[in-house]
Motif scaffolding. Structure first.
Motif, PDB file in Angstrom:
ATOM      1  N   PHE A 129       0.837  -1.194   0.000  1.00  0.00           N
ATOM      2  CA  PHE A 129       0.000   0.000   0.000  1.00  0.00           C
ATOM      3  C   PHE A 129       0.872   1.244   0.000  1.00  0.00           C
ATOM      4  N   THR A 132       2.345   1.630  -3.438  1.00  0.00           N
ATOM      5  CA  THR A 132       1.362   2.131  -4.403  1.00  0.00           C
ATOM      6  C   THR A 132       1.104   3.619  -4.177  1.00  0.00           C
ATOM      7  N   THR A 133       0.955   3.975  -2.918  1.00  0.00           N
ATOM      8  CA  THR A 133       0.695   5.381  -2.619  1.00  0.00           C
ATOM      9  C   THR A 133       1.851   6.243  -3.087  1.00  0.00           C
ATOM     10  N   LEU A 135       3.984   5.579  -5.380  1.00  0.00           N
ATOM     11  CA  LEU A 135       4.073   5.616  -6.840  1.00  0.00           C
ATOM     12  C   LEU A 135       3.038   6.547  -7.441  1.00  0.00           C
ATOM     13  N   SER A 136       1.911   6.662  -6.767  1.00  0.00           N
ATOM     14  CA  SER A 136       0.874   7.489  -7.362  1.00  0.00           C
ATOM     15  C   SER A 136       1.084   8.975  -7.063  1.00  0.00           C
ATOM     16  N   ILE A 137       2.081   9.262  -6.258  1.00  0.00           N
ATOM     17  CA  ILE A 137       2.385  10.679  -6.007  1.00  0.00           C
ATOM     18  C   ILE A 137       3.337  11.183  -7.085  1.00  0.00           C
ATOM     19  N   PRO A 138       2.978  12.228  -7.799  1.00  0.00           N
ATOM     20  CA  PRO A 138       3.881  12.749  -8.824  1.00  0.00           C
ATOM     21  C   PRO A 138       5.112  13.380  -8.200  1.00  0.00           C
ATOM     22  N   VAL A 140       8.000  14.906  -9.222  1.00  0.00           N
ATOM     23  CA  VAL A 140       8.546  16.230  -9.535  1.00  0.00           C
ATOM     24  C   VAL A 140       7.676  17.303  -8.897  1.00  0.00           C
ATOM     25  N   LEU A 141       6.383  17.120  -9.041  1.00  0.00           N
ATOM     26  CA  LEU A 141       5.459  18.129  -8.533  1.00  0.00           C
ATOM     27  C   LEU A 141       5.587  18.270  -7.023  1.00  0.00           C
ATOM     28  N   VAL A 142       5.595  17.126  -6.340  1.00  0.00           N
ATOM     29  CA  VAL A 142       5.642  17.190  -4.883  1.00  0.00           C
ATOM     30  C   VAL A 142       6.990  17.732  -4.422  1.00  0.00           C
ATOM     31  N   LEU A 144       8.842  19.779  -6.024  1.00  0.00           N
ATOM     32  CA  LEU A 144       8.762  21.220  -6.277  1.00  0.00           C
ATOM     33  C   LEU A 144       7.971  21.903  -5.179  1.00  0.00           C
ATOM     34  N   ALA A 145       6.841  21.301  -4.831  1.00  0.00           N
ATOM     35  CA  ALA A 145       5.979  21.924  -3.841  1.00  0.00           C
ATOM     36  C   ALA A 145       6.698  22.030  -2.507  1.00  0.00           C
ATOM     37  N   LEU A 218      20.795   3.236 -10.289  1.00  0.00           N
ATOM     38  CA  LEU A 218      19.685   3.847 -11.017  1.00  0.00           C
ATOM     39  C   LEU A 218      19.130   5.037 -10.244  1.00  0.00           C
ATOM     40  N   ARG A 293      14.410  -4.448 -14.045  1.00  0.00           N
ATOM     41  CA  ARG A 293      14.238  -3.334 -14.954  1.00  0.00           C
ATOM     42  C   ARG A 293      15.035  -2.164 -14.473  1.00  0.00           C
TER      43      ARG A 293
ATOM     44  N   VAL B  15      -5.811   4.495  -1.583  1.00  0.00           N
ATOM     45  CA  VAL B  15      -4.580   5.189  -1.957  1.00  0.00           C
ATOM     46  C   VAL B  15      -4.895   6.658  -2.245  1.00  0.00           C
ATOM     47  N   VAL B  19      -3.300   9.897  -0.525  1.00  0.00           N
ATOM     48  CA  VAL B  19      -2.639  10.970  -1.274  1.00  0.00           C
ATOM     49  C   VAL B  19      -3.301  12.308  -0.944  1.00  0.00           C
ATOM     50  N   LEU B  26       0.824  18.587   2.897  1.00  0.00           N
ATOM     51  CA  LEU B  26       1.908  19.222   2.151  1.00  0.00           C
ATOM     52  C   LEU B  26       1.737  20.733   2.091  1.00  0.00           C
ATOM     53  N   PHE B 240       3.403   8.001 -15.310  1.00  0.00           N
ATOM     54  CA  PHE B 240       4.618   8.722 -14.954  1.00  0.00           C
ATOM     55  C   PHE B 240       4.804   9.931 -15.854  1.00  0.00           C
ATOM     56  N   GLY B 243       2.822  12.862 -14.842  1.00  0.00           N
ATOM     57  CA  GLY B 243       3.355  13.536 -13.667  1.00  0.00           C
ATOM     58  C   GLY B 243       4.700  14.181 -13.935  1.00  0.00           C
ATOM     59  N   ILE B 246       6.168  18.257 -16.220  1.00  0.00           N
ATOM     60  CA  ILE B 246       6.187  19.648 -15.759  1.00  0.00           C
ATOM     61  C   ILE B 246       7.244  20.482 -16.470  1.00  0.00           C
ATOM     62  N   ILE B 265       2.446  26.400  -7.544  1.00  0.00           N
ATOM     63  CA  ILE B 265       3.425  26.340  -6.466  1.00  0.00           C
ATOM     64  C   ILE B 265       4.134  27.686  -6.380  1.00  0.00           C
ATOM     65  N   ALA B 281      -2.478  11.690  -9.168  1.00  0.00           N
ATOM     66  CA  ALA B 281      -2.453  10.418  -8.449  1.00  0.00           C
ATOM     67  C   ALA B 281      -3.597   9.528  -8.912  1.00  0.00           C
ATOM     68  N   TYR B 284      -2.841   8.040 -12.160  1.00  0.00           N
ATOM     69  CA  TYR B 284      -1.882   6.946 -12.057  1.00  0.00           C
ATOM     70  C   TYR B 284      -2.572   5.673 -11.558  1.00  0.00           C
TER      71      TYR B 284
END
Ligand SMILES: Nc1ncnc2c1ncn2[C@@H]1O[C@H](COP(=O)(O)OP(=O)(O)OP(=O)(O)O)[C@@H](O)[C@H]1O
Ligand SMILES: Nc1ncnc2c1ncn2[C@@H]1O[C@H](COP(=O)(O)OP(=O)(O)OP(=O)(O)O)[C@@H](O)[C@H]1O
Ligand SMILES: [Mg+2]
Ligand SMILES: [Mg+2]
Ligand code: NI
Lengths: 293, 305, 483, 326, 316
Positions: A129, A132-133, A135-138, A140-142, A144-145, A218, A293, B15, B19, B26, B240, B243, B246, B265, B281, B284
């Motif tokens: 979980f 998954t959580t 991975l679902s967070i973008p 670059v955006l976060v 940056l934020a 990587l 991978r 999920v 988020v 955040l 991906f 996201g 940008i 931002i 999210a 995704y």
């Protein structure tokens, strides 16, 4: 049956690939070593100071171009700072970010992955979980934020990337742990009465370490690229620290008429990342972790 | 089957909720939101007015539940900067990002699958080495840098493509290429290793023992199996890409959600930031679910017990 | 693009909301001057105020203005312009609860009342000598009926004004399309636009914007890096021009001791040494270039009350500076932080000059907002900044900001504060001049706040375009034409 | 000789480093079952793959003579070889679990053999597939044709493999340990099936195994391989009656026979393991594990005749065991 | 005499997902198994692949928790003991000599692990014991310094046996210890196991799918089918007179190296046992040659004939 005909150390699958692999590996190591050397002793060797401005000597081209200036091998930037000195200093920042990020994210990811992979059940559900959580967070955006909200700074960038990039460690650690856990030597260690920490640290970790080493390269490459991207957007390492991404960002106003200001840091960045990837690839070949991978 | 999909959906919702919580937390990182919104020249009184006006004087959990509750029904509040509803903004900008993602993904697939096959069939020759080098270099080149170079070469010197904006399909070519570059290495390597694995597998030996032609062996028997992971990863890759676009959107002035997020931002426009994080999210999550379903459709081992 | 009679404009600062009162960006001001008309017109060459939507105005007392409006003017939708529209607009923006973006521009207005179909009275909360400048620059008129019908959000999406161009398509933050308003009232000083269409696109990245211009895909950009002027001018199809603007660069010194009572800058001789140490002329002519000047008084030379005569002159004299420093008790100089948000090369130039006389300044380049925050908190001993006076041609738009005893005041001089108050609350020009001259004299004597150079706005555009820049940083596209 | 498959002095190496097969010679007569036995890694599979020209990348083969029904296999092009494979000579493999393509139905995988070699419609090919599936003892072949490999058990998959190999009525079937991965009960069924097919179709079978029990039950001729060489060749009866090579004897003594086990006595065993054979190795490969080895074993070993169709590779004379008891 | 292993009504179920699109299945790997192994004897277990042999072994080792039933080892409930105590009682030898040794540790350390885990042995003591056991299983001291990859399969299996015996446990569970090995090596290992048992007085649970091997080592044999013991008897008796039709088929399908006998027809049909889908009635009935109507509906009861024999068949 699959017993080898004789007692011999495991060898790479075919001779050809190993030769290419080792050549790439060697090049990769050479690149990384060079950059590391530059990062550590470079600024002692380069006579110029990366921060000192010289408005009279702005945007001098590097030595292979016309109009170059003796004291500035790679020319100067828009403020007349020596480009070589800045480049060399930037290596320090890139490597620092790469290494620190890998350490932080590795600690988080490996812990989660190994625990989830080994214990399965509820623990694994939780780890999955979390992955998954994450991975679902973008990313670059976060990133940056966070940097945008908390103010830019080297430490913050490292911490943010470290907290964001653990997913691949976790995924790989979890998958390989699951494989290794089913090996009979783990069962045997259990039956031998070995303690849990012993099983996790001595029996499982060494056997997934090779895969994790590949992931580490990587992730390191990724972290370096991400820092560059953040700096490019102005929310990474604050000026006047010469991060390569920031150098590109600062130089892009001049790219039409003085193209080297973005070429030099761009190539440096690409070569370093390429070197790290080559090392990772070499490790993958050497350790036979091709399926990753 | 339905039960499993339902289970996956439930996890997806969970999920998304997590988020959401994270996105909410955040935006509280900066400390006092009201001070940020009011701006540098505001007086203490102004800050208080802002605090009241935006409901920031309520306890944190009340604000959270109020926001979540409205977000559930697609109401993400009002943008401080655009003075427009966030849902509106996102709805207007999502198509651009999705188009960009699809263009990037298609380009990536069109390039990486043939390359991967070629490399696999010529394993350990100079072709393979060339492809490997190409993917490695592709992985190493920072996308913003590639974007600048492409812009100078294709847009300025050759003048064959528009440089920024979204008017026509040509506008998506350059950003698409840059975005594709972020996915090509992974997809090529995946195709390559999948093909190598497939070509070395027992069933390919069987196919050869049956005397089948080489083309049939490669394109029917091997590719089908090698493509299964590629196709399913592609969906996730798209997530991906959405996201990760940008920087590309900023450079090419594509006013998509990625750029919207970045702009927000920079402008402390928190409702938009929260919403963009959440929307990406959810995208995704949806795409991973889609990938799983695709996988099951493609792989008979997963389709039937 | 001449061939399709469309002026393609690219700008960096995206306009989130085109409604003139609901953004605080320069881009917004530029746009509303194309699409909207205000009551008063300020001649960009002479800075004289001329009639626009108002044919005449009277000031019966310091807190009242009476306007008579122009008949026969139409909004873009064809509806007639009346006093209702003006009253609606003024009362809306003067209302503190209306959440306009720059309330300080309007907080001196009390209310507007209709006195006839084409006349109205505006009451002020306090006398404002520059009131008409505000009416000219930042008070475009809404069409009341239309805006009430579509609401604020609807209005932002399909805005209507009475200006020379009408807005045909608005994508917030992305682009705006304009088209010549054929029914624009004849005889306007703005004139009927020569170019039929105008498309404004927002490209956030400066180098992308530049590429667009170089590739011939944009006809007009501005605020490009001054270093690019020369190479752009070398391009056969492009032209880069510069125009001095009302913005001035300055060096703020903590004479008032806000960062510490015993700091060197509290000593007059140290401040004077610093004024003498910097070759402002060289900075203006060699670095800023393009016609940049050194203002002798702490304000833009054309501004009302900017009395250069009253100012004490400081020539570039490093030897004298050193001597003054020694006399002040710093024969070996001292260390100090020099914060800055102006172009880094300018900052380091100042730093270099200071170093030369022994003031070891450590240059700290900051984001504008961050610097302003620290400045207001009284943390900056020495900083470089710039001020544009909102293009208002009156010293009341600059001096009070830095000398009224507020957060930005590092002089803390009660005399200056008193004179500024006098100048600001009177509407008698002579009395005002006198007060401001006194203030300027004291400021320069005491070497509080050093004006360094005027700013120069850069513009890059296609050679086919005939474009004239003006010092008020307001590009007037309705005056542009194809060659 | 008019054997269907003749292999003489076959050499296979991988990348010049490992000599997997070092001069193996044997032949398969028409209509007989020939068994290739030997320890794991001795080169049985490589031999079979070399015959079919299916060696993995990097494998090089050479032979003094290698022919199939009079055709010289060493001189055939890839295309010509492909035309032979699956058509006149077919092969089935050890791992029934992985030898079928998981992505296609049984039917399509079977049908393509026939359409490839004999042409004809897919429907006809499917009919033939169904018929053959019935022949190899698969109930409800119609249903099976539409299924995917993972839906079948190992035994069924191996039967499908066999049926697939038979699609074009081949003359030679090479079976590489077809039952090793299967349970004993299933193994018996598959072997029985092979035996029957041989009888019905007049098929020649080259069967590779390491189980002497299988050899004994279904082979006509046996070749015993050790470290890349055929160390002994004989008819089955002869081999079990009078094994000559010390390795063959050791192998026979290792096998526990149910019902005849003497539990308090240790099983016979061969000490040591198969040695690594590098290039330039000479002499008897078994000498390090052989109780009868002496220094002459380091030189070239003669091939001795022990009967009509019985020869072996050893310095010891025929019937040496009687001459000098171990 | 207390039995070394006593198993009562042992049952183990797994839940498995076979794919996204199919529902969860329940696999009954071990179903109501009861037996006991007297100290010092060897119980051989044979059965087809997937019939639950390894699962049974793991249950007895405590690596799996049973769904139901009890396991007593040396008279004690397994789950009441801590793992150190368990380790002193019972040890495993696994099938795959490649997977059962940690490839990253030296043989010496692998063998020493059970001692080290006890935490009561000094370094010297560990060293001495490891040297002793390595010698006992036929590995030289130099082998102890090597990594598993440098050993042959047979040598690895010897190392695994050394690890199992270094704590001198009473019981060793051998899960197909030779099925990954060649015949010649298999004989070496079987001989070693037999010697060790005699010398150390061990009790074995010996799992194999090779009947001949089981006959060689076991004193008693159990035949497993789809998770159940369908027959159990003294080795000689079972091989001489198998009573369950499945046992009979198993025995018949063994191919002895006797030329000319041909391949027997055991007539089991092509229906394969599937633990996720156990047929009603007698679980063997779909493949049984002699099945009658009753076998399709009614599960046979366990028939125990003294002294040890047990069979589950209506017709036996
Ligand atoms: N592709 C290959 N590359 C390198 N060496 C190989 C390759 N295939 C086989 N070998 C080597 O050739 C030798 C013979 O292998 P082969 O597969 O023929 O043995 P086998 O007798 O079939 O054994 P098994 O009973 O295990 O199937 C082995 O030493 C093996 O390591
Ligand atoms: N961890 C597990 N999860 C789900 N199913 C399992 C698990 N372990 C075993 N099974 C299933 O239980 C059944 C019995 O497996 P087990 O490994 O005990 O068989 P076995 O008799 O040892 O077979 P083999 O002879 O192949 O080793 C099989 O159907 C297997 O698929
Ligand atoms: Mg083989
Ligand atoms: Mg098992
Ligand atoms: Ni084998």
């Amino acid at each position: 049956m699959s017993e080898p005909i004789a007692i011999q150390a495991p060898q790479p699958s075919s001779t050809g690939s190993s030769r290419i692999g080792t050549a790439g590996f060697a090049i990769g190591i050479a690149i990384v070593a060079l950059v590391a050397a530059a990062a550590v002793v470079g600024n002692a060797l380069v006579p110029q100071d990366p921060f000192i401005q010289d408005l009279g000597n702005r945007l001098k081209p590097p030595f292979w171009m016309e109009g170059s200036q003796a004291g500035h091998l790679l020319g100067t930037d828009q403020l007349g700072r020596d480009y070589l000195a800045r480049l060399v200093y930037g290596a320090r920042i890139s490597l620092l970010i790469g290494i620190m990020t890998v350490i932080t994210s590795g600690l988080i990811g490996i812990t989660l992955g190994v625990l989830g992979g080994f214990f399965g059940g509820r623990v694994d559900d939780f780890v999955l979980f979390a992955i998954t959580t994450r991975l679902s967070i973008p990313v670059v955006l976060v990133a940056l934020a966070v940097v945008g909200l908390m103010g830019s700074g080297l430490g913050l960038v490292v911490a943010t990337l470290g907290l964001l990039l653990w997913d691949r460690f976790a995924v790989v650690a979890r998958a390989t742990t699951m494989q290794v856990r089913n090996h009979d030597y783990v069962s045997a260690a259990w039956c031998a009465g070995a303690s849990m920490p012993h099983i996790l640290i001595r029996e499982i970790l060494p056997n997934i370490a090779s895969h994790l080493a590949v992931v580490a390269t990587l992730e390191m490459a990724l972290a370096i690229l991400l820092e560059a991207a953040l700096s490019f957007l102005g929310l990474g390492v604050p000026p006047p620290l010469p991060s390569w991404g920031l150098m590109i960002a600062e130089g892009k106003d001049y790219m039409f008429f003085s193209p080297w200001v973005i070429m030099i840091p761009g190539v440096a960045l690409a070569v370093l990342v390429l070197g790290i990837n080559l090392v990772g690839d070499g490790l993958r070949n050497l350790l036979g972790a091709e399926r990753l991978r | 089957m339905l039960r499993l999909i339902a289970r996956r959906l439930a996890i997806g919702v969970l999920v998304a909720l997590t988020v959401m919580t994270l996105a909410f937390l955040l935006t509280r990182l900066s400390g006092d939101l009201a001070v940020s919104i009011a701006g540098p020249s505001a007086t203490q009184a102004d800050v208080e007015i802002v605090r009241k006006a935006y409901g920031l004087d309520r306890p944190l959990y009340v604000q959270f539940f109020a926001w979540t509750g409205r977000a559930m029904v697609g109401d993400f509040g009002q943008s401080y900067f655009f003075k427009d509803s966030v849902a509106n903004l996102i709805q207007k900008r999502l198509p651009i990002t999705v188009t960009l993602g699809l263009v990037g993904l298609s380009l990536a697939l069109v390039i990486s699958i043939p390359l991967g096959i070629l490399a696999a069939l010529r394993e350990n020759t100079w072709v393979d080495r060339g492809v490997t080098l190409f993917t490695m270099v592709g992985q190493a080149v920072p996308s913003f840098w590639l974007a600048l170079i492409l812009m100078i070469v294709l847009g300025l010197q050759l003048g064959i493509l528009p440089i920024s904006g979204t008017g026509t399909w040509q506008h998506f070519v350059m950003p698409g290429i840059v975005l594709a570059f972020t996915a090509i290495p992974a997809l090529t390597r995946l195709t390559r290793s999948g093909m190598i694995e497939a070509m070395a597998s027992d069933y390919i030996r069987t196919a050869r023992a049956k005397g089948l032609s080489r083309a049939r062996i490669v394109f029917k028997h091997a590719l089908r199996n090698a493509a299964i992971p590629v196709v399913s990863i592609a969906a996730v890759q798209l997530g991906f890409m959405l996201g990760g676009s940008i920087v590309i959107e900023t450079v090419f002035a594509l006013h998509g959600v990625g750029y919207l997020g970045w702009e927000s931002i920079a402008k402390n426009d928190f409702p938009v930031v929260q919403a963009v994080v959440l929307v990406l999210a959810v995208f995704y999550i949806g795409l991973t679910l889609l990938a799983d379903i695709l996988n099951a459709l493609l792989d008979p081992r997963l389709r039937t017990g | 693009q001449k061939s399709v009679d469309t002026l393609r404009i690219v700008m960096r600062d995206a306009l989130p909301n085109i409604d003139p009162y609901f953004n605080n960006l320069r881009t917004g001001v530029v746009m509303h001057h194309q699409g909207w008309d205000a009551l008063v017109y300020r001649n960009p060459d002479t800075f004289k105020l001329e009639p626009l939507l108002a044919t005449e105005w009277k000031l019966p007392d310091p807190t009242t203005i009476e306007f008579t409006l122009r008949p026969g003017v139409k909004f873009h939708d064809g509806s007639p312009f009346t006093a209702d529209d003006v009253v609606y607009t003024i009362n809306l923006v003067a209302d503190p609860t209306s959440r306009v973006s720059t309330p300080s521009n309007y907080n001196w207005i009390d209310k507007a009342e209709k006195t006839g179909d084409l006349s109205l009275r505006v009451t002020l909360k306090r006398p404002n000598p520059a009131a008409l400048e505000y009416f000219a620059l930042v008070l475009p008129i809404y069409p009341k009926a239309y805006r009430e019908k579509v609401g604020a959000e609807g209005y932002a999406k399909a805005p209507i004004g009475a200006g020379p161009y009408k807005m045909t398509k608005v994508e917030p933050g992305v682009s705006i399309d304009f088209e010549r308003f054929e029914d624009y009232w004849a005889g306007s000083p703005k004139g009927k636009p020569a170019i039929k269409k105008m498309s404004v696109r927002f490209v956030p990245d400066a180098s992308t914007e530049m590429t667009e211009l170089l590739a011939g895909r944009a006809d007009w950009i501005w605020n490009m890096n001054p270093d690019q002027i020369e190479p752009v001018n070398r391009m056969p199809h492009l032209q880069a021009v510069r125009k001095e603007s009302m913005r001035i660069g300055f060096l703020s010194l903590d004479a008032g001791g806000r960062t510490g009572a015993d700091n060197p800058l509290t000593k007059l001789k140290v401040r004077q040494a610093i004024w003498h140490a910097i070759d402002r002329k060289a900075i203006a002519e060699k670095l800023v270039t393009g016609g940049s000047r050194v203002p002798s008084a702490p304000c833009f030379p054309t501004q009302f009350g900017c009395d250069a005569e009253a100012a004490v002159a400081y020539d570039y004299d490093p030897a004298k500076a050193k001597k003054l420093l020694a006399e002040a008790g710093y024969p070996d100089g001292f260390d100090v932080e020099l914060a800055s948000y102006v172009l880094p090369q300018w900052g380091s130039a100042v730093q270099n000059y200071l170093h030369a006389v022994g003031v070891r300044a450590k240059l700290n380049q900051l984001q504008t907002a961050a610097l302003i925050q620290r400045a207001k908190a009284g943390e900056l001993r020495m900083y470089l900044g710039s001020w544009g006076s909102y293009s208002i041609n009156d010293v009341s738009a600059v001096l009070p900001n830095y000398f009224d005893g507020g957060a930005d005041d590092y002089a803390r001089d009660p005399d200056v504060q008193k004179w500024l108050l006098q100048g600001g609350s009177s509407i008698n020009p002579e009395a005002r001049k006198e007060a401001y001259s006194a203030a300027i004299k004291k400021i320069t004597e005491q070497a509080y706040w050093a004006p360094l150079h005027t700013y120069v706005t850069t513009y890059g555009h296609s050679k086919q375009l005939d474009f004239t820049p003006y010092p008020d940083e307001l590009p007037r596209f309705y005056l542009a034409k194809w060659k | 000789m008019s054997a269907l498959l003749e292999v003489e002095e076959l050499q296979v190496s991988f990348g010049g480093r490992t000599a997997a097969v070092r001069g193996a010679s044997f032949w398969v007569e028409k209509g007989e079952t020939h068994c290739l036995v030997g320890e794991s890694g001795c080169g049985k599979s490589v031999t079979a793959l070399a015959v079919m020209s299916l060696l993995a990348r990097g494998g090089q083969r050479s032979a003094k003579h290698m022919s199939f029904a009079g055709t010289d296999l060493t001189s055939l092009s890839d295309r010509e070889m492909a035309r032979l494979r699956g058509n006149r000579m077919a092969m089935i493999f050890q791992e029934p679990m992985t030898s079928l393509n998981p992505a296609f139905t049984i039917g399509s995988q079977m049908a393509e053999v026939l359409t490839r070699h004999k042409g004809g419609s897919r429907v006809a090919a499917l009919d033939r597939a169904a018929e053959l599936m019935g022949r190899v003892g698969i109930t409800a072949p119609g249903m099976r044709l539409g299924q995917f490999p993972h839906q079948l058990s190992g035994g069924l998959r191996q039967r499908v493999m066999i049926a697939m190999a038979l699609m074009c009525d081949p003359e030679l079937l090479i079976a590489d340990e077809p039952t090793t991965a299967l349970d004993v009960t299933v193994q018996a069924q598959i072997l029985r099936l092979l035996a029957n097919l041989k009888r019905e179709f007049g098929l020649s079978i080259l069967l590779i195994t390491h189980d002497l029990g299988i050899v004994a039950r279904i082979a006509n001729h046996v070749s015993v391989m050790y470290a890349g060489e055929v160390v002994e060749r004989a008819t089955t009866a002869e081999l079990f009656r009078a094994p000559q090579h010390p390795y063959t004897r050791g192998l026979l003594s290792c096998v526990p026979v149910p019902g005849r086990v003497q539990r308090d006595r240790p099983l016979g065993s061969i000490p040591g393991v198969v040695p690594a054979i590098g290039p330039g190795f000479a002499g008897c490969a078994f000498r390090s594990r052989c109780a009868h080895a002496d220094e002459t074993c380091e030189h070239k070993i003669p091939r001795r005749q022990a009967g009509d169709a019985h020869d072996y590779l050893c310095r010891l004379e025929p019937d040496w065991a009687e001459l000098q008891p171990a | 005499m207390t039995a070394a292993i006593e198993v009562e009504n042992l049952r183990c179920e797994f839940r498995v997902h076979t794919g996204l699109m199919s529902a969860e299945k329940r696999v009954v790997a071990v179903d109501d198994v009861t037996f006991s192994v007297p100290a010092g004897s060897v119980l051989g277990i044979v059965g087809e692949s997937g019939c639950g042999k390894s699962t049974l072994a793991r249950l007895i080792l405590g690596l799996l928790k049973p769904t139901a039933g009890t396991v007593l080892v040396d008279g004690k409930r397994l789950f009441d003991l801590d793992r150190k105590a368990r380790a002193r009682l019972i040890q495993p030898v696994f099938q795959d000599p490649f997977a059962s040794l940690n490839p990253r540790r030296r043989i010496k350390d692998i063998v020493a692990l059970p001692l080290a885990a006890q935490g009561t042995f000094s370094r010297g003591e560990i060293e001495r014991r490891v040297g002793g056991i390595l010698e006992r299983v036929g590995l030289s001291a130099a082998m102890g310094e090597r990594m598993p990859a440098q050993l042959s399969g047979g040598q690895r299996q010897r190392a695994a046996i050394a690890r199992a015996l270094v704590l001198e446990p009473r019981i060793v569970i051998c899960d197909e210890p030779t099925s990954a090995l060649d015949v010649s090596v298999q004989a070496q290992i079987l001989n070693l196991l037999a010697d060790l048992r005699r010398d150390l007085g061990l009790t074995y649970l010996f799992i194999s799918h090779n009947l001949a091997v089981v006959e060689h080592v076991a004193s008693e044999v159990a035949v497993m089918y789809l998770g159940r013991f369908v027959e159990r008897n003294e080795t000689d008796a079972l091989f001489r007179k198998p009573r369950h039709p499945y046992t009979q088929a198993l025995l018949e399908s063994v191919l002895t190296p006797e030329p000319g006998k041909g391949v027997p027809d055991i007539g089991l049909g092509d229906i394969m046992p599937d633990p996720a889908n156990i047929p009603p009635g007698c679980r063997f009935n779909p493949r049984c040659r002699i099945a009658v109507e009753r076998c399709r509906h009614e599960a046979p009861t366990r028939m125990v004939r003294p002294p040890q024999g047990m069979v589950e068949c209506h017709l036996a």
